[in-house]
Design an enzyme around this catalytic site. Structure first.
Site, PDB file in Angstrom:
ATOM      1  N   GLU A  59      70.166  45.419  -4.503  1.00 54.28           N
ATOM      2  CA  GLU A  59      70.565  45.642  -5.898  1.00 54.28           C
ATOM      3  C   GLU A  59      69.339  45.590  -6.792  1.00 54.28           C
ATOM      4  O   GLU A  59      68.495  44.705  -6.669  1.00 54.28           O
ATOM      5  CB  GLU A  59      71.575  44.597  -6.340  1.00 54.28           C
ATOM      6  CG  GLU A  59      72.116  44.874  -7.749  1.00 54.28           C
ATOM      7  CD  GLU A  59      73.206  43.906  -8.125  1.00 54.28           C
ATOM      8  OE1 GLU A  59      74.364  44.326  -8.156  1.00 54.28           O
ATOM      9  OE2 GLU A  59      72.890  42.745  -8.392  1.00 54.28           O
ATOM     10  N   ASP A 109      72.263  41.136  -2.188  1.00 59.24           N
ATOM     11  CA  ASP A 109      72.452  40.800  -3.595  1.00 59.24           C
ATOM     12  C   ASP A 109      71.456  39.679  -3.884  1.00 59.24           C
ATOM     13  O   ASP A 109      71.730  38.514  -3.594  1.00 59.24           O
ATOM     14  CB  ASP A 109      73.885  40.346  -3.855  1.00 59.24           C
ATOM     15  CG  ASP A 109      74.131  39.985  -5.315  1.00 59.24           C
ATOM     16  OD1 ASP A 109      73.530  40.629  -6.195  1.00 59.24           O
ATOM     17  OD2 ASP A 109      74.915  39.051  -5.564  1.00 59.24           O
ATOM     18  N   ASP A 137      78.731  36.548  -4.305  1.00 63.31           N
ATOM     19  CA  ASP A 137      77.429  37.103  -3.941  1.00 63.31           C
ATOM     20  C   ASP A 137      77.513  37.876  -2.625  1.00 63.31           C
ATOM     21  O   ASP A 137      76.878  38.913  -2.460  1.00 63.31           O
ATOM     22  CB  ASP A 137      76.389  35.979  -3.825  1.00 63.31           C
ATOM     23  CG  ASP A 137      76.326  35.152  -5.085  1.00 63.31           C
ATOM     24  OD1 ASP A 137      75.584  35.518  -6.005  1.00 63.31           O
ATOM     25  OD2 ASP A 137      77.045  34.138  -5.155  1.00 63.31           O
TER      26      ASP A 137
END
Length: 160
Positions: free
Chosen positions: A66, A7, A139
């Site tokens: 991501e 992430d 996160d």
């Protein structure tokens, strides 16, 4: 197969390492690389070194990162892009294959809805991975969700 979920961020970068064995997904490690008190060039170096250390320690086969989501302002998109660039660089330096997933695709794979809230993603990650408590910080939970999404995309039957 060992999957590294990332992430990306320039202040906090979430990471997660999971092993996929048939339809079984097991957590190896997860956490965050923090660099919030440094100027941007130094933050990017801290993130890169942190991800490189995770890759060196766990030797994942593939990285799932991501992607940038639409609807954010240009300044936010630029910062996310800088973090993504560092994540992609760390994976490329290690010779890893990289898969990219939009936030909506990750949410749909984990929760069943591309519009799920972060708390729903966190709860489903806990359930899917049979964790004793919610993964934290967010996160790291997001990085776990990205890794789960990649496993799901690899044809894991019965994961969700």
């Amino acid at each position: 197969m060992r999957v590294l979920g990332i992430d990306p961020g320039t202040r906090i970068c979430g990471y997660a390492v999971v092993d996929l064995d048939g339809s079984d997904v097991k957590v190896v490690d997860y956490g965050v690389v923090r660099s919030s008190r440094h100027p941007l060039p130094e933050r990017l170096c801290v993130i890169h070194r942190g991800l490189a250390a995770v890759i060196e320690r766990h030797r994942p086969d593939v990285a799932a990162v991501e992607g940038i989501f639409h609807g954010v302002n240009a300044r936010t998109a630029l910062k996310i892009g800088e973090g993504r660039g560092i994540a992609l660089l760390a994976a490329a330096e290690a010779g890893m294959e990289v898969a990219e997933y939009s936030p909506a695709v990750v949410k749909k794979a984990v929760v069943g809805s591309g519009r799920a809230h972060k708390s729903q993603v966190q709860q489903m990650v806990r359930i899917i991975l049979a964790l004793p408590e919610l993964p934290s910080p967010e996160d790291a939970a997001d990085a776990l969700a990205i890794a789960i999404c990649h496993c799901h995309r690899q044809g894991v039957e019965g994961l969700l």
